[in-house]
Enzyme design. Structure first.
Site, PDB file in Angstrom:
ATOM      1  CG  HIS A  35     -14.015  45.567  31.832  1.00  0.00           C
ATOM      2  ND1 HIS A  35     -15.316  45.515  31.360  1.00  0.00           N
ATOM      3  CD2 HIS A  35     -13.229  45.365  30.746  1.00  0.00           C
ATOM      4  CE1 HIS A  35     -15.309  45.287  30.068  1.00  0.00           C
ATOM      5  NE2 HIS A  35     -14.039  45.196  29.658  1.00  0.00           N
ATOM      6  CD  GLU A  36      -9.565  46.119  30.600  1.00  0.00           C
ATOM      7  OE1 GLU A  36      -9.208  45.109  29.961  1.00  0.00           O
ATOM      8  OE2 GLU A  36     -10.386  46.941  30.145  1.00  0.00           O
ATOM      9  CG  HIS A  83     -11.070  41.220  29.180  1.00  0.00           C
ATOM     10  ND1 HIS A  83     -11.931  40.517  28.372  1.00  0.00           N
ATOM     11  CD2 HIS A  83     -11.409  42.539  29.039  1.00  0.00           C
ATOM     12  CE1 HIS A  83     -12.759  41.363  27.772  1.00  0.00           C
ATOM     13  NE2 HIS A  83     -12.470  42.589  28.160  1.00  0.00           N
ATOM     14  CG  HIS A  89     -11.962  34.469  28.938  1.00  0.00           C
ATOM     15  ND1 HIS A  89     -12.699  35.123  27.970  1.00  0.00           N
ATOM     16  CD2 HIS A  89     -12.233  33.146  28.740  1.00  0.00           C
ATOM     17  CE1 HIS A  89     -13.375  34.260  27.244  1.00  0.00           C
ATOM     18  NE2 HIS A  89     -13.107  33.043  27.688  1.00  0.00           N
TER      19      HIS A  89
END
Length: 684
Positions: free
Chosen positions: A473-474, A477, A480
């Site tokens: 998940h992190e 990010h 991105h």
């Protein structure tokens, strides 16, 4: 000149020289940074030339010259990131001193009438702009308007007061929560009280006790300690003690009580919104959200409750039945029992639990797997660079290279809990991405911060599947941020609408139970054997275990968030009672009268998710839909991955998120993929 913040960093890729920064450097750099920024603002407003996009909008902040050194940005990124990841009493005290200065400075900028007049002139008399330039101008102009530029002097004075108060309240909330979380430990001296606890968790607790200078075993409220204890401990009274400690944080009669602070935060935000012309704080927030309105958010909640609640009720009933079978018909399932008996049911139904998988998820192999996934999808590679300074020995710093071998970014990874570190997991940046006037593409320095299981005296860090998902998940990010390729820093990377920002992160979580991904790295840390196919099948079979309950849990948090921030009148109710009423429609388990989540709900009180927690579920619709495209063409398909990178990951907030999404997929998303993934709706 001895202050490292005052000069360009003499480090690889001009990364922050953590090894040279001392506490006294921060305040000096903040004061000088504010002074320099004030001088730059004066140059803009005193420019005799007609305001233009170039001499007003991008003069400093959005198109930094090669000779410009943004001192305030440099010191702020270092200080506030460490305030969450590696703080201490001295830093906390300095934050209390610095925060009012920064709030005042921010107000001095956004409430500067001369500056706004120039911006407004450009807004109405600009040259033909590119889509990215147009987005920046719109964001800049609206940012001033919605931060009080059009208020009269009395309104501006009140807004200053409120925003400075909000800033301090958020800081106090976070500091209280961290102190309360670290203050509690469960000290066990009788080995019989460890019944049910797996060996590696026992060793972790023994190491914790040893570090604290105690005999026996020490359990904390950090998730790598708390969660396994609640899942495996057969000692019901001890589970209750841990549960109540965690779920009554910041409600006690002491200096860390957050009940009044929460009321004040809610009321300050409401008054700010109403001062700016909005009925509620939620209405204020929704001006730049894909959801567009409070009504649409509640419609999503209603749709999810309708779709998932029947399943959730059955799931909880199954767990209650399991508990009664084990303990007798008179047994009453309490909140501190839920994890324990749901684990027993999971074992019965699927013969699988997180401890069976830990041996296959040794941290260094997980790192290889996650990084390897990015290599397979996007062609990028990672190389640890020990010459890049880090702020704690737990932190690793990596250089990231694009598929053509060119330098792409720096990535810091901070894995384990410790005393001065907040709970949870997050991604942040020490430097954003932008393109200078001379065309240099300044690359980002991203950071992922987690609280994963620590190594013990005799074993490496062995993760649960849930922790692998958190890492993914992190890392999503961070992709991105690292793929950012825009002209203006304020539109790059994760600077997107709040209910779009979770798409890249939640998208990556899909890989956590993909056999073809797990087979690339998951090896037993002692034997080197891969996860057996039969165990992989059980992982996949159990993927939707408690899917209904988990969905409604997230919905309940969103309902609570919206209940606070849709208040039109002063909020002065009993926080604990209000909380129970606010989320009752999504609740399928027993609620206790003296527990409270609000006072530790950092996302909506001190973080950026106020009136925005719904975005996790909103983005889940997007991520399921997007992963459906990959599943159709191949989950490692590099052409689809490049399309995802080009149209979403690299574009930041340069265009409307739905425009970007449709450019990737070719159509708008639907909820069908999420319902199918969770087993709520059958695949045709």
């Amino acid at each position: 000149m001895n202050n490292p913040f005052f000069n360009k960093y003499d480090t690889p890729h001009e990364t922050i020289p953590f090894d040279k920064i001392k506490m006294e450097h921060y305040e000096e750099a903040f004061i000088e940074g504010i002074k320099r920024e004030d001088e730059e603002i004066e140059k803009i407003i005193n420019n005799p030339e007609t305001p233009t996009f170039e001499n007003t909008i991008i003069y400093k902040d959005e198109s930094k010259g090669d000779d410009y050194y943004d001192l305030l940005s440099k010191v702020s990124s270092a200080f506030f990131n460490l305030l969450s990841a590696e703080t201490n009493d001295e830093m906390d005290a300095l934050a209390q001193k610095i925060q009012p200065m920064l709030a005042k400075h921010s107000n001095d900028v956004t409430l500067n009438r001369k500056l706004f007049d120039r911006i407004h002139y450009v807004y109405e008399h600009h040259r033909e702009l590119t889509p990215e330039e147009s987005t920046l101008l719109e964001k800049c102009h609206e940012g001033f308007v919605t931060n009080g530029a059009l208020l009269d002097e009395e309104g501006k004075a009140r807004l200053r007061e409120l925003s400075e108060k909000a800033s301090m309240l958020g800081l106090q909330f976070s500091q209280n929560l961290l102190k309360e979380n670290k203050a509690f430990t469960l000290h066990i001296t009788d080995e019989a009280d460890l019944d049910g606890i797996p060996d590696n968790i026992r060793q972790q607790a023994a190491d914790e006790a040893k570090q604290a200078g105690k005999d026996g075993w020490l359990f904390t409220l950090d998730m790598p300690s708390y969660s396994p204890f609640m899942t495996h401990s057969s000692r019901r009274e001890l589970r209750k003690q841990m549960y109540m400690a965690r779920n009554t944080e910041c409600t006690h009669d002491n200096t860390e009580n957050n009940l009044q602070i929460c009321k004040d935060i809610i009321n300050v935000r409401r008054e700010i919104a109403q001062l700016l012309g909005f009925d509620t704080y939620a209405d204020y927030v929704m001006r730049h959200r894909m959801a567009a309105s409070v009504k649409n958010v509640y419609k999503m909640f209603d749709d999810l409750i309708t779709a998932y609640k029947p399943t959730a009720v059955k799931e909880v009933a199954e767990i209650e039945k399991m508990a009664k079978e084990m303990e007798g018909e008179d047994f009453e399932l309490m909140p501190w029992d839920f994890s324990y008996y749901s684990h027993k049911l999971q074992l019965k139904k699927y013969n699988i639990d997180s401890e069976m998988l830990r041996p296959y998820f040794e941290l260094s192999k997980v790192i290889d797997g996650v990084f390897g996934l990015a290599t397979r999808l996007y062609g990028i590679t990672f190389k640890e660079n020990k010459d890049i300074p880090v702020y704690h020995p737990d932190v690793k710093a990596y250089e990231v290279f694009d598929k053509d071998g060119s330098y792409l970014a720096v990535l810091y990874a901070d894995f384990h809990p410790r005393k001065g570190k907040s709970g949870g997991a997050w991604m942040t940046e020490y430097q954003g991405q932008w393109i200078t006037r001379k065309g240099e593409n300044v690359r980002p320095h991203a950071s992922i911060v987690m609280n994963l299981t620590k190594p013990t005296a005799d074993k490496p860090a062995l993760l649960t599947l849930g922790e692998v998902s958190t890492f993914l998940h992190e890392f999503g990010h961070s992709l991105h941020g690292m793929f950012a390729n825009t002209r203006f820093e304020s539109l790059s990377g994760t600077n997107v609408w709040w209910d779009f920002v979770e798409l890249p992160s939640q998208f990556m979580e899909n890989y956590a139970i993909e056999k073809d991904f797990l087979n690339t790295f998951a090896r037993h840390h002692e034997t080197g054997e891969p996860i057996p196919d039969e165990l992989l099948e059980r992982i996949v079979a159990s993927r939707n275990y408690l899917a209904g309950y988990s969905c409604l849990r997230q919905v309940s948090f969103g309902l609570l968030d919206m209940a606070y921030y849709t208040k039109k009148d002063k909020f002065d109710e009993d926080i604990i009672k209000f909380e129970k009423e606010a989320w009752k429609d999504a609740m399928v388990t027993r609620q206790l009268p003296d527990t409270c989540m609000t006072v530790q709900f950092g996302h909506i009180m001190s973080g950026g998710y106020a009136a925005g927690y719904y975005s996790y579920k909103w983005a889940e619709v997007l991520d399921a839909d997007a992963f459906g495209v990959f599943r159709k063409y191949g989950i490692f398909n590099p052409e689809i991955a490049q399309r995802f990178r080009d149209n979403i990951l690299s574009k930041g907030g340069t265009e409307h998120p739905m425009t970007l999404y449709k450019r990737f997929k070719g159509s708008e998303p639907t909820i069908d993929a999420l319902l199918e993934r969770n087993g709520i709706k059958k695949v045709n």
